[in-house]
Design a protein around this motif. Structure first.
Motif, PDB file in Angstrom:
ATOM      1  N   TYR A  40      47.844 -38.293   6.334  1.00 53.43           N
ATOM      2  CA  TYR A  40      47.414 -36.900   6.505  1.00 53.43           C
ATOM      3  C   TYR A  40      48.449 -36.168   7.331  1.00 53.43           C
ATOM      4  O   TYR A  40      49.276 -36.785   8.008  1.00 53.43           O
ATOM      5  N   LYS A  41      48.398 -34.852   7.253  1.00 57.20           N
ATOM      6  CA  LYS A  41      49.281 -34.016   8.060  1.00 57.20           C
ATOM      7  C   LYS A  41      48.497 -33.455   9.228  1.00 57.20           C
ATOM      8  O   LYS A  41      47.304 -33.191   9.115  1.00 57.20           O
ATOM      9  N   LYS A  42      49.177 -33.300  10.344  1.00 59.54           N
ATOM     10  CA  LYS A  42      48.531 -32.735  11.533  1.00 59.54           C
ATOM     11  C   LYS A  42      48.344 -31.240  11.297  1.00 59.54           C
ATOM     12  O   LYS A  42      49.291 -30.482  11.189  1.00 59.54           O
ATOM     13  N   ARG A  43      47.102 -30.827  11.182  1.00 56.09           N
ATOM     14  CA  ARG A  43      46.716 -29.443  10.965  1.00 56.09           C
ATOM     15  C   ARG A  43      45.523 -29.146  11.850  1.00 56.09           C
ATOM     16  O   ARG A  43      44.959 -30.053  12.473  1.00 56.09           O
ATOM     17  N   LEU A  44      45.090 -27.900  11.869  1.00 56.22           N
ATOM     18  CA  LEU A  44      43.893 -27.556  12.632  1.00 56.22           C
ATOM     19  C   LEU A  44      42.701 -28.360  12.124  1.00 56.22           C
ATOM     20  O   LEU A  44      41.935 -28.925  12.893  1.00 56.22           O
ATOM     21  N   PHE A  45      42.550 -28.444  10.805  1.00 54.37           N
ATOM     22  CA  PHE A  45      41.452 -29.193  10.204  1.00 54.37           C
ATOM     23  C   PHE A  45      41.946 -30.576   9.780  1.00 54.37           C
ATOM     24  O   PHE A  45      41.922 -30.931   8.606  1.00 54.37           O
ATOM     25  N   ASP A  46      42.382 -31.354  10.753  1.00 56.30           N
ATOM     26  CA  ASP A  46      42.794 -32.717  10.470  1.00 56.30           C
ATOM     27  C   ASP A  46      41.541 -33.581  10.313  1.00 56.30           C
ATOM     28  O   ASP A  46      40.416 -33.085  10.444  1.00 56.30           O
ATOM     29  N   PRO A  47      41.682 -34.854  10.007  1.00 54.46           N
ATOM     30  CA  PRO A  47      40.490 -35.693   9.790  1.00 54.46           C
ATOM     31  C   PRO A  47      39.540 -35.737  10.992  1.00 54.46           C
ATOM     32  O   PRO A  47      38.332 -35.838  10.826  1.00 54.46           O
ATOM     33  N   PHE A  48      40.077 -35.644  12.196  1.00 49.05           N
ATOM     34  CA  PHE A  48      39.248 -35.730  13.397  1.00 49.05           C
ATOM     35  C   PHE A  48      38.356 -34.507  13.538  1.00 49.05           C
ATOM     36  O   PHE A  48      37.132 -34.613  13.654  1.00 49.05           O
ATOM     37  N   VAL A  49      38.975 -33.343  13.489  1.00 46.01           N
ATOM     38  CA  VAL A  49      38.223 -32.087  13.618  1.00 46.01           C
ATOM     39  C   VAL A  49      37.245 -31.937  12.460  1.00 46.01           C
ATOM     40  O   VAL A  49      36.098 -31.526  12.655  1.00 46.01           O
ATOM     41  N   THR A  50      37.683 -32.294  11.267  1.00 51.03           N
ATOM     42  CA  THR A  50      36.813 -32.181  10.097  1.00 51.03           C
ATOM     43  C   THR A  50      35.571 -33.054  10.240  1.00 51.03           C
ATOM     44  O   THR A  50      34.450 -32.601   9.981  1.00 51.03           O
ATOM     45  N   LEU A  51      35.744 -34.284  10.682  1.00 50.82           N
ATOM     46  CA  LEU A  51      34.606 -35.186  10.851  1.00 50.82           C
ATOM     47  C   LEU A  51      33.672 -34.691  11.951  1.00 50.82           C
ATOM     48  O   LEU A  51      32.460 -34.654  11.782  1.00 50.82           O
ATOM     49  N   TRP A  52      34.238 -34.291  13.093  1.00 52.07           N
ATOM     50  CA  TRP A  52      33.410 -33.786  14.194  1.00 52.07           C
ATOM     51  C   TRP A  52      32.631 -32.547  13.779  1.00 52.07           C
ATOM     52  O   TRP A  52      31.452 -32.403  14.083  1.00 52.07           O
ATOM     53  N   ALA A  53      33.290 -31.629  13.054  1.00 47.36           N
ATOM     54  CA  ALA A  53      32.618 -30.408  12.603  1.00 47.36           C
ATOM     55  C   ALA A  53      31.521 -30.727  11.592  1.00 47.36           C
ATOM     56  O   ALA A  53      30.432 -30.141  11.630  1.00 47.36           O
ATOM     57  N   PHE A  54      31.794 -31.659  10.687  1.00 53.89           N
ATOM     58  CA  PHE A  54      30.799 -32.041   9.690  1.00 53.89           C
ATOM     59  C   PHE A  54      29.554 -32.635  10.352  1.00 53.89           C
ATOM     60  O   PHE A  54      28.426 -32.284  10.008  1.00 53.89           O
ATOM     61  N   LEU A  55      29.748 -33.526  11.306  1.00 53.02           N
ATOM     62  CA  LEU A  55      28.607 -34.132  11.997  1.00 53.02           C
ATOM     63  C   LEU A  55      27.796 -33.078  12.748  1.00 53.02           C
ATOM     64  O   LEU A  55      26.564 -33.107  12.732  1.00 53.02           O
ATOM     65  N   ALA A  56      28.482 -32.148  13.385  1.00 51.90           N
ATOM     66  CA  ALA A  56      27.790 -31.064  14.083  1.00 51.90           C
ATOM     67  C   ALA A  56      27.021 -30.196  13.088  1.00 51.90           C
ATOM     68  O   ALA A  56      25.888 -29.788  13.342  1.00 51.90           O
ATOM     69  N   GLN A  57      27.617 -29.930  11.938  1.00 52.49           N
ATOM     70  CA  GLN A  57      26.983 -29.105  10.911  1.00 52.49           C
ATOM     71  C   GLN A  57      25.719 -29.774  10.365  1.00 52.49           C
ATOM     72  O   GLN A  57      24.696 -29.128  10.169  1.00 52.49           O
ATOM     73  N   VAL A  58      25.773 -31.073  10.136  1.00 48.26           N
ATOM     74  CA  VAL A  58      24.624 -31.802   9.594  1.00 48.26           C
ATOM     75  C   VAL A  58      23.428 -31.727  10.538  1.00 48.26           C
ATOM     76  O   VAL A  58      22.290 -31.562  10.105  1.00 48.26           O
ATOM     77  N   LEU A  59      23.683 -31.830  11.842  1.00 47.93           N
ATOM     78  CA  LEU A  59      22.592 -31.824  12.811  1.00 47.93           C
ATOM     79  C   LEU A  59      22.109 -30.425  13.174  1.00 47.93           C
ATOM     80  O   LEU A  59      21.026 -30.273  13.712  1.00 47.93           O
ATOM     81  N   ASP A  60      22.914 -29.420  12.902  1.00 45.90           N
ATOM     82  CA  ASP A  60      22.565 -28.055  13.291  1.00 45.90           C
ATOM     83  C   ASP A  60      21.478 -27.486  12.383  1.00 45.90           C
ATOM     84  O   ASP A  60      21.396 -27.832  11.211  1.00 45.90           O
ATOM     85  N   THR A  61      20.631 -26.632  12.948  1.00 46.80           N
ATOM     86  CA  THR A  61      19.618 -25.965  12.125  1.00 46.80           C
ATOM     87  C   THR A  61      20.265 -24.959  11.186  1.00 46.80           C
ATOM     88  O   THR A  61      19.769 -24.722  10.092  1.00 46.80           O
ATOM     89  N   ASP A  62      21.380 -24.358  11.624  1.00 44.79           N
ATOM     90  CA  ASP A  62      22.161 -23.447  10.779  1.00 44.79           C
ATOM     91  C   ASP A  62      23.275 -24.277  10.145  1.00 44.79           C
ATOM     92  O   ASP A  62      24.282 -24.552  10.756  1.00 44.79           O
TER      93      ASP A  62
END
Length: 77
Positions: A40-62
């Motif tokens: 992967y390339k180092k970007r704002l939405f790298d695998p780390f940020v993408t995974l953390w955001a996805f997990l937060a999104q799944v648990l969020d009511t919105d």
């Protein structure tokens, strides 16, 4: 859902940024990526940020992408 799970879920929903960053450190994700030989390339939405955001999104009511992205750009406090 147990009370303990609900309390944890509420805590994550009220936090700014990406709360899973503390529970699932980059080093653990990096090890899995290395073992799977994923490139992967180092970007704002790298695998780390993408995974953390996805997990937060799944648990969020919105569950919108807009809300997930806003957690990424939220100021650190």
């Amino acid at each position: 859902m147990t009370l303990r799970v609900q309390i944890l879920k509420d805590k994550f929903n009220q936090s700014l940024g990406l709360p899973f960053k503390e529970l699932l450190p980059e080093s653990v994700i990096r090890l899995a990526i290395s073992e799977l030989k994923i490139k992967y390339k180092k970007r704002l939405f790298d695998p780390f940020v993408t995974l953390w955001a996805f997990l937060a999104q799944v648990l969020d009511t919105d569950k919108t992408c807009h809300n997930a992205v806003s957690k990424i750009i939220a100021p650190k406090s």
